[in-house]
Design a protein around this motif. Structure first.
Motif, short mmCIF file in Angstrom:
data_model
loop_
_atom_site.label_atom_id
_atom_site.label_comp_id
_atom_site.label_asym_id
_atom_site.label_seq_id
_atom_site.Cartn_x
_atom_site.Cartn_y
_atom_site.Cartn_z
N LEU A 151 6.28 1.34 -9.30
CA LEU A 151 7.73 1.57 -9.25
C LEU A 151 8.41 1.58 -10.61
N GLY A 152 7.67 1.25 -11.67
CA GLY A 152 8.26 1.24 -13.00
C GLY A 152 8.95 -0.05 -13.36
N SER A 153 8.99 -0.99 -12.43
CA SER A 153 9.65 -2.27 -12.64
C SER A 153 9.07 -3.28 -11.67
N ALA A 154 9.12 -4.56 -12.03
CA ALA A 154 8.64 -5.62 -11.13
C ALA A 154 9.76 -6.17 -10.26
N ASP A 155 10.95 -5.61 -10.34
CA ASP A 155 12.09 -6.15 -9.58
C ASP A 155 11.80 -6.27 -8.09
N PHE A 156 11.13 -5.27 -7.53
CA PHE A 156 10.84 -5.29 -6.09
C PHE A 156 9.93 -6.46 -5.74
N LEU A 204 0.83 -1.20 0.00
CA LEU A 204 0.00 0.00 0.00
C LEU A 204 0.86 1.26 0.00
N PHE A 205 1.96 1.24 0.72
CA PHE A 205 2.87 2.38 0.73
C PHE A 205 3.35 2.72 -0.68
N LEU A 206 3.59 1.70 -1.48
CA LEU A 206 4.08 1.92 -2.85
C LEU A 206 3.12 2.74 -3.70
N ALA A 207 1.85 2.78 -3.31
CA ALA A 207 0.82 3.43 -4.12
C ALA A 207 0.97 4.95 -4.19
N GLY A 208 1.70 5.54 -3.27
CA GLY A 208 1.82 6.98 -3.25
C GLY A 208 2.53 7.52 -4.48
N VAL A 209 2.03 8.63 -5.00
CA VAL A 209 2.73 9.29 -6.10
C VAL A 209 4.08 9.80 -5.59
N ALA A 210 4.05 10.47 -4.44
CA ALA A 210 5.28 10.84 -3.72
C ALA A 210 5.31 9.96 -2.47
N ARG A 211 6.47 9.34 -2.21
CA ARG A 211 6.59 8.41 -1.09
C ARG A 211 7.76 8.87 -0.20
N ILE A 227 13.29 -7.17 7.25
CA ILE A 227 13.27 -5.72 7.44
C ILE A 227 14.25 -5.10 6.44
N MET A 228 13.72 -4.26 5.58
CA MET A 228 14.54 -3.67 4.53
C MET A 228 15.56 -2.69 5.11
N THR A 229 16.75 -2.74 4.56
CA THR A 229 17.80 -1.81 4.95
C THR A 229 17.67 -0.53 4.13
N PRO A 230 18.34 0.54 4.56
CA PRO A 230 18.34 1.75 3.74
C PRO A 230 18.83 1.49 2.32
N ALA A 231 19.82 0.60 2.19
CA ALA A 231 20.34 0.26 0.86
C ALA A 231 19.28 -0.43 0.02
N ASP A 232 18.52 -1.35 0.63
CA ASP A 232 17.42 -2.02 -0.08
C ASP A 232 16.38 -1.01 -0.56
N ILE A 233 16.01 -0.13 0.33
CA ILE A 233 14.97 0.85 0.02
C ILE A 233 15.41 1.73 -1.14
N ALA A 234 16.67 2.09 -1.14
CA ALA A 234 17.20 2.91 -2.23
C ALA A 234 17.29 2.10 -3.52
N GLU A 235 17.75 0.86 -3.43
CA GLU A 235 17.93 0.02 -4.63
C GLU A 235 16.63 -0.18 -5.38
N TYR A 236 15.54 -0.38 -4.66
CA TYR A 236 14.27 -0.68 -5.31
C TYR A 236 13.38 0.56 -5.49
N GLY A 237 13.89 1.72 -5.16
CA GLY A 237 13.19 2.96 -5.43
C GLY A 237 11.91 3.15 -4.68
N LEU A 238 11.86 2.70 -3.43
CA LEU A 238 10.63 2.83 -2.66
C LEU A 238 10.30 4.28 -2.33
N LEU A 239 11.31 5.13 -2.22
CA LEU A 239 11.08 6.53 -1.86
C LEU A 239 11.28 7.44 -3.07
N THR A 240 10.51 8.52 -3.08
CA THR A 240 10.71 9.56 -4.09
C THR A 240 11.37 10.79 -3.49
N LYS A 241 11.58 10.77 -2.16
CA LYS A 241 12.20 11.89 -1.45
C LYS A 241 13.24 11.34 -0.49
N PRO A 242 14.26 12.10 -0.15
CA PRO A 242 15.26 11.63 0.83
C PRO A 242 14.61 11.34 2.18
#
Length: 200
Positions: free
Chosen positions: A161-166, A113-120, A181-196
């Motif tokens: 997310l633009g890809s099914a990799d996640f 559900l979190f992924l659904a945000g336009v900005a995350r 539990i996802m690490t900061p590196a995981d979150i960045a790798e799969y593009g979960l966030l649109t903001k820092p």
């Protein structure tokens, strides 16, 4: 019925014996177990996502049409993935954003559900958990990648997310009965966030 739910989460206020997932799922699908509480232009989201969640969300939006963002607080997952994916698509259709506070904890279907945000966005300290979905005694990872059972999840993840990799990552990250539990590196790798990440 497919589910992405962290079994045995104590904060649900119900004591479940490990292994009784079928009874647990049936119980959590028997009543509206999610809440959408308004706070300014935010809706604060807590609870387990189930067959009632989409209608509950629509009612909340009808009552609070100025809502701009969903703030997910404690969302351990979904016991009805079909409805949860419909809910996520509706959130995206409405152009809403999603946010995790420093105290937020989302797992599995809650992460979807979190992924659904336009900005995350998220604050430092938020917990994001993932694992495979389950259906009966089988897990998503048990099915070949070309099995149609994956189609709805793949389309959803690609849209968000633009890809099914996640999605493929979540199937292997942890079994149904556990969570990763996802690490900061995981979150960045799969593009979960649109903001820092917001530092506290």
């Amino acid at each position: 019925m497919r589910r992405r739910f962290l079994a045995g989460v104590a904060t649900l206020g119900v004591a479940f014996v490990a292994g009784c997932t079928g009874l647990q799922v049936a119980y959590l699908n028997s009543y509206d177990s999610i809440s959408f509480e308004p706070s300014g232009t935010d809706l604060m989201v807590s609870g387990t996502l189930n067959q009632y969640s989409l209608s509950s969300f629509e009612a909340a939006m009808a009552a609070h049409p100025d809502t701009k963002r969903l703030v997910l607080l404690e969302v351990p997952g979904s016991v009805d993935d079909e409805t949860n994916l419909q809910l996520g698509n509706r959130v995206r259709d409405l152009g809403l954003n999603t946010h995790l506070t420093a105290d937020s904890e989302v797992h599995s279907g809650g992460t979807d559900l979190f992924l659904a945000g336009v900005a995350r966005s998220m604050e430092e300290g938020a917990i994001v958990g993932v694992h495979s979905w389950g259906e009966g005694n089988r897990a998503g990872a048990d099915f070949p990648k070309d099995d149609p059972v994956h189609t709805a999840y793949v389309r959803y993840t690609e849209r968000m997310l633009g890809s099914a990799d996640f999605y493929w990552f979540t199937l292997e990250a942890a079994p149904v009965e556990d969570t990763y539990i996802m690490t900061p590196a995981d979150i960045a790798e799969y593009g979960l966030l649109t903001k820092p990440v917001v530092k506290n």
